[in-house]
Design a protein around this motif. Structure first.
Motif, PDB file in Angstrom:
ATOM      1  N   PRO A  55     107.479 -46.822 -24.457  1.00 35.70           N
ATOM      2  CA  PRO A  55     108.805 -46.598 -25.064  1.00 35.70           C
ATOM      3  C   PRO A  55     108.736 -46.068 -26.494  1.00 35.70           C
ATOM      4  O   PRO A  55     109.545 -45.216 -26.888  1.00 35.70           O
ATOM      5  CB  PRO A  55     109.443 -47.988 -25.008  1.00 35.70           C
ATOM      6  N   ALA A  56     107.777 -46.564 -27.274  1.00 35.39           N
ATOM      7  CA  ALA A  56     107.644 -46.096 -28.659  1.00 35.39           C
ATOM      8  C   ALA A  56     107.255 -44.620 -28.697  1.00 35.39           C
ATOM      9  O   ALA A  56     107.790 -43.841 -29.495  1.00 35.39           O
ATOM     10  CB  ALA A  56     106.614 -46.939 -29.407  1.00 35.39           C
ATOM     11  N   ARG A  57     106.318 -44.214 -27.827  1.00 27.39           N
ATOM     12  CA  ARG A  57     105.899 -42.819 -27.801  1.00 27.39           C
ATOM     13  C   ARG A  57     107.018 -41.923 -27.284  1.00 27.39           C
ATOM     14  O   ARG A  57     107.192 -40.798 -27.761  1.00 27.39           O
ATOM     15  CB  ARG A  57     104.654 -42.653 -26.931  1.00 27.39           C
ATOM     16  N   VAL A  58     107.770 -42.407 -26.311  1.00 27.09           N
ATOM     17  CA  VAL A  58     108.906 -41.626 -25.817  1.00 27.09           C
ATOM     18  C   VAL A  58     109.909 -41.390 -26.942  1.00 27.09           C
ATOM     19  O   VAL A  58     110.436 -40.276 -27.101  1.00 27.09           O
ATOM     20  CB  VAL A  58     109.591 -42.343 -24.629  1.00 27.09           C
ATOM     21  N   PHE A  59     110.125 -42.435 -27.741  1.00 22.88           N
ATOM     22  CA  PHE A  59     111.108 -42.301 -28.825  1.00 22.88           C
ATOM     23  C   PHE A  59     110.634 -41.304 -29.879  1.00 22.88           C
ATOM     24  O   PHE A  59     111.364 -40.379 -30.247  1.00 22.88           O
ATOM     25  CB  PHE A  59     111.357 -43.669 -29.466  1.00 22.88           C
TER      26      PHE A  59
ATOM     27  N   GLU B 145     116.314 -35.692 -17.553  1.00 23.23           N
ATOM     28  CA  GLU B 145     115.129 -35.294 -16.793  1.00 23.23           C
ATOM     29  C   GLU B 145     113.878 -35.241 -17.675  1.00 23.23           C
ATOM     30  O   GLU B 145     112.775 -35.548 -17.217  1.00 23.23           O
ATOM     31  CB  GLU B 145     115.352 -33.943 -16.112  1.00 23.23           C
ATOM     32  N   VAL B 146     114.071 -34.871 -18.941  1.00 24.54           N
ATOM     33  CA  VAL B 146     112.932 -34.831 -19.864  1.00 24.54           C
ATOM     34  C   VAL B 146     112.442 -36.250 -20.148  1.00 24.54           C
ATOM     35  O   VAL B 146     111.234 -36.516 -20.176  1.00 24.54           O
ATOM     36  CB  VAL B 146     113.314 -34.117 -21.172  1.00 24.54           C
ATOM     37  N   LEU B 147     113.372 -37.162 -20.362  1.00 24.28           N
ATOM     38  CA  LEU B 147     112.996 -38.547 -20.620  1.00 24.28           C
ATOM     39  C   LEU B 147     112.320 -39.172 -19.413  1.00 24.28           C
ATOM     40  O   LEU B 147     111.340 -39.916 -19.548  1.00 24.28           O
ATOM     41  CB  LEU B 147     114.237 -39.357 -21.015  1.00 24.28           C
ATOM     42  N   GLU B 148     112.837 -38.870 -18.223  1.00 26.29           N
ATOM     43  CA  GLU B 148     112.218 -39.396 -17.001  1.00 26.29           C
ATOM     44  C   GLU B 148     110.805 -38.847 -16.828  1.00 26.29           C
ATOM     45  O   GLU B 148     109.893 -39.568 -16.402  1.00 26.29           O
ATOM     46  CB  GLU B 148     113.084 -39.041 -15.804  1.00 26.29           C
ATOM     47  N   ALA B 149     110.616 -37.577 -17.180  1.00 25.26           N
ATOM     48  CA  ALA B 149     109.284 -36.990 -17.067  1.00 25.26           C
ATOM     49  C   ALA B 149     108.304 -37.650 -18.032  1.00 25.26           C
ATOM     50  O   ALA B 149     107.142 -37.895 -17.684  1.00 25.26           O
ATOM     51  CB  ALA B 149     109.356 -35.481 -17.338  1.00 25.26           C
ATOM     52  N   ALA B 150     108.793 -37.955 -19.234  1.00 26.09           N
ATOM     53  CA  ALA B 150     107.933 -38.615 -20.224  1.00 26.09           C
ATOM     54  C   ALA B 150     107.518 -39.999 -19.749  1.00 26.09           C
ATOM     55  O   ALA B 150     106.350 -40.392 -19.878  1.00 26.09           O
ATOM     56  CB  ALA B 150     108.666 -38.705 -21.564  1.00 26.09           C
ATOM     57  N   VAL B 151     108.472 -40.738 -19.180  1.00 28.17           N
ATOM     58  CA  VAL B 151     108.155 -42.069 -18.660  1.00 28.17           C
ATOM     59  C   VAL B 151     107.204 -41.958 -17.479  1.00 28.17           C
ATOM     60  O   VAL B 151     106.264 -42.749 -17.325  1.00 28.17           O
ATOM     61  CB  VAL B 151     109.452 -42.808 -18.253  1.00 28.17           C
TER      62      VAL B 151
END
Length: 211
Positions: free
Chosen positions: A122-126, A110-116
């Motif tokens: 993708p680089a900032r998410v990583f 859910e945190v990754l989905e919120a970031a997207v």
């Protein structure tokens, strides 16, 4: 006790040199192991096939004694620092790899989905989301590897790589309890000190959790 005091009074410089050699071999090993294991652990989180193969091999490597690895490497690489570092890397890679793979594969979806959803690349998410979230578990593997490497680096002196193992092996050869106490206590203190130092680094890197 008197024999221990006499040793430090007459061999103080030699002792410090062995401590430096011990820490040098351990630090070099840890850096190389981290460079190998951390990126591989990230790949394991992305590919189930790579995860099964890499973690399976790492699990097997963890049960092989370091002395057996050294004995195998000496005829190939000779004596000195190189075979010692290779053997210790084989010891250090598994805990770093396993913890890193676990850390990146168990990130909250859910945190990754919120970031997207916020439009992050993708680089900032990583780097902004995945790395901070995975850091505690991944760094725990590095801390475990550091303590294990420092404790096992005593074997490096067995093949001419120096370190505190020289005191221990000399004490065993001469049946001198004072040398065994000095060598064993020094390795134990170094292991505890490095483990505590890395714990402090871990807490400082995770200050955002207390903010």
């Amino acid at each position: 006790m008197r024999a221990i005091i006499e040793y430090f009074s007459t061999h103080g410089a030699e002792y410090l040199q062995m401590v430096g050699e011990h820490l040098g071999v351990s630090a070099l090993t840890l850096v190389i192991a981290a460079v190998i294991a951390v990126p591989l652990g990230v790949l394991c989180a992305r590919s189930p096939l790579i995860d099964r193969i890499s973690v399976g091999i790492a699990t097997v490597l963890r049960i092989i004694p370091s002395l057996a690895i050294l004995i195998f490497l000496v005829p190939i690489l000779g004596t000195g620092v190189l075979p010692a570092v290779v053997a210790l890397c084989i010891l250090a890679v598994p805990p770093i790899l396993i913890n890193t793979a676990l850390a990146f594969s168990t990130l909250p979806a859910e945190v990754l989905e919120a970031a997207v959803g916020m439009g992050m690349s993708p680089a900032r998410v990583f780097f902004k989301v995945k790395v901070p979230l995975a850091f505690p578990a991944a760094f725990a593997g590095i801390r475990t590897a550091a303590v294990e490497v420092i404790a096992s680096a005593t074997l490096a002196s067995y093949i001419g790589a120096g370190g505190l193992g020289e005191i221990i092996f000399t004490g065993m050869g001469l049946m001198r309890t004072d040398l065994l106490c000095i060598g064993g206590a020094s390795v134990a203190i170094l292991s505890l000190a490095v483990g505590q130092l890395l714990s402090v680094v871990d807490r400082r890197m995770r200050r955002y959790e207390r903010a």
